[in-house]
Write an enzyme that holds these catalytic residues in place. Structure first.
Site, PDB file in Angstrom:
ATOM      1  N   ASP A   1       0.910  -1.369   0.130  1.00 45.42           N
ATOM      2  CA  ASP A   1       0.036  -0.133  -0.195  1.00 45.42           C
ATOM      3  C   ASP A   1       0.821   1.285  -0.033  1.00 45.42           C
ATOM      4  O   ASP A   1       1.776   1.720   1.380  1.00 45.42           O
ATOM      5  CB  ASP A   1      -0.921   0.154   1.292  1.00 45.42           C
ATOM      6  CG  ASP A   1      -2.025   1.184   1.624  1.00 45.42           C
ATOM      7  OD1 ASP A   1      -1.539   2.464   0.844  1.00 45.42           O
ATOM      8  OD2 ASP A   1      -2.676   1.084   2.515  1.00 45.42           O
TER       9      ASP A   1
ATOM     10  N   SER B   1      -1.615  13.175 -15.324  1.00 47.96           N
ATOM     11  CA  SER B   1      -2.933  13.255 -15.450  1.00 47.96           C
ATOM     12  C   SER B   1      -2.627  15.634 -16.503  1.00 47.96           C
ATOM     13  O   SER B   1      -1.995  15.485 -15.715  1.00 47.96           O
ATOM     14  CB  SER B   1      -4.057  13.242 -14.228  1.00 47.96           C
ATOM     15  OG  SER B   1      -4.931  13.450 -15.117  1.00 47.96           O
TER      16      SER B   1
ATOM     17  N   TYR C   1      -8.700  15.173  -7.015  1.00 50.30           N
ATOM     18  CA  TYR C   1      -8.544  14.579  -8.352  1.00 50.30           C
ATOM     19  C   TYR C   1      -6.870  15.727  -8.432  1.00 50.30           C
ATOM     20  O   TYR C   1      -5.660  15.663  -8.427  1.00 50.30           O
ATOM     21  CB  TYR C   1      -8.662  13.226  -8.600  1.00 50.30           C
ATOM     22  CG  TYR C   1      -8.075  12.820  -9.365  1.00 50.30           C
ATOM     23  CD1 TYR C   1      -7.602  11.696  -9.313  1.00 50.30           C
ATOM     24  CD2 TYR C   1      -7.760  13.416 -11.128  1.00 50.30           C
ATOM     25  CE1 TYR C   1      -6.836  11.084 -10.209  1.00 50.30           C
ATOM     26  CE2 TYR C   1      -6.730  12.195 -11.985  1.00 50.30           C
ATOM     27  CZ  TYR C   1      -6.475  11.597 -11.924  1.00 50.30           C
ATOM     28  OH  TYR C   1      -5.387  10.538 -12.377  1.00 50.30           O
TER      29      TYR C   1
ATOM     30  N   LYS D   1      -2.979  16.105  -8.282  1.00 50.39           N
ATOM     31  CA  LYS D   1      -2.456  16.218  -9.610  1.00 50.39           C
ATOM     32  C   LYS D   1      -1.144  16.906 -10.210  1.00 50.39           C
ATOM     33  O   LYS D   1      -0.355  17.134 -10.573  1.00 50.39           O
ATOM     34  CB  LYS D   1      -3.627  15.295 -10.845  1.00 50.39           C
ATOM     35  CG  LYS D   1      -3.684  13.476 -10.430  1.00 50.39           C
ATOM     36  CD  LYS D   1      -2.420  13.009 -10.844  1.00 50.39           C
ATOM     37  CE  LYS D   1      -2.750  10.988 -11.067  1.00 50.39           C
ATOM     38  NZ  LYS D   1      -2.111  10.594 -10.742  1.00 50.39           N
TER      39      LYS D   1
END
Length: 255
Positions: free
Chosen positions: A69, A154, A169, A173
């Site tokens: 993890d 991204s 999110y 990024k």
């Protein structure tokens, strides 16, 4: 033989570590690297899915699975010690693990994200990338290796998409974009020849939460397209670094 082929040959028999390796971009990258003759250590919470990828390998490399993890600093530290003891130095690091949790930041639409969901995005997308980079760079420096760290970023790390399910999110990024630049500056300041690349895909159909709604509605890439981009970045000559590469579908536009 082309310059790019020669540059890829230097990785044959060396070790690449790929996080988020159990599906999507991570799984496709594991197979592509193994096909290129590289020993791959795939890390994920679902490690049992990684070993099965060997059935897809057509080259001379292999894929080793390890449960990890990336948001857990102790697990990451133990994993890199295991890598050192089991296969040796890290030559290539692909920080790919990432998650999105659907919901709103404030509850404006009565679909408020839990604090746990927000923190998991920060921990996996950003903290996991930083931890993986630190451990990989340490291994490369200790063994005198001019390696390569590739952060799967991204296009949401460069602008904010008008898609409410991408809430926190894009923040994570954007942070990956900044971290990659900071890492490059630090290594360059000390004349360290470890390459660092931020690879920023557009829409890719994977298991990332929230993407199923977009499938078929917008042009999208396949995970294998991103794996090909990883190989392209790795194929550059030792004196060349691609610090940022954006890859999108031919007809994708910003929305």
């Amino acid at each position: 033989m082309s310059t790019s082929s020669l540059a890829m040959d230097r990785w044959i028999g060396n070790t690449a570590v790929v996080t988020g390796a159990s599906s999507g971009i991570g799984a496709a990258t594991c197979v592509a690297l193994a096909d290129a003759g590289i020993r791959v250590v795939g890390l994920a919470r679902r490690a049992e899915r990684i070993h099965a990828l060997n059935s897809k390998v057509r080259g001379t490399g292999t894929i080793i699975s390890r449960k990890c993890d990336v948001s857990n600093s102790s697990e990451v530290s133990d994993t890199f010690k295991w890598i050192e003891d089991t296969v040796g130095a890290v030559h290539i690091m692909i920080n790919n693990a990432g998650v999105n949790r659907c919901g709103s930041i404030t509850g404006a639409n009565n679909d408020m994200l839990s604090e746990e969901a927000i923190l998991s995005m920060l921990d996996i997308n950003l903290k996991g990338t930083i931890l993986g980079s630190r451990h990989a760079a340490h291994s490369m420096k200790c063994h005198g290796i001019d390696g390569h760290i590739i952060n799967i970023n991204s296009i949401a790390g460069h602008y904010i998409p008008l898609y409410e399910k991408f809430n926190v999110y894009p923040c994570t990024k954007h942070a990956v974009t900044a971290f990659t630049a900071s890492l490059l500056n630090e290594l360059a300041s000390h004349k360290c020849k470890i390459k660092v690349t931020s690879l920023s895909p557009g829409l890719v159909i994977t298991e990332l939460e929230g993407l199923t709604d977009l499938k078929g509605e917008f042009p999208a890439l396949e995970p294998e397209d991103i794996a090909d981009a990883v190989l392209y970045v790795l194929s550059t000559p030792p004196h060349v670094n691609i610090d940022e590469l954006t890859i999108t579908s031919v007809t994708e536009r910003r929305a």
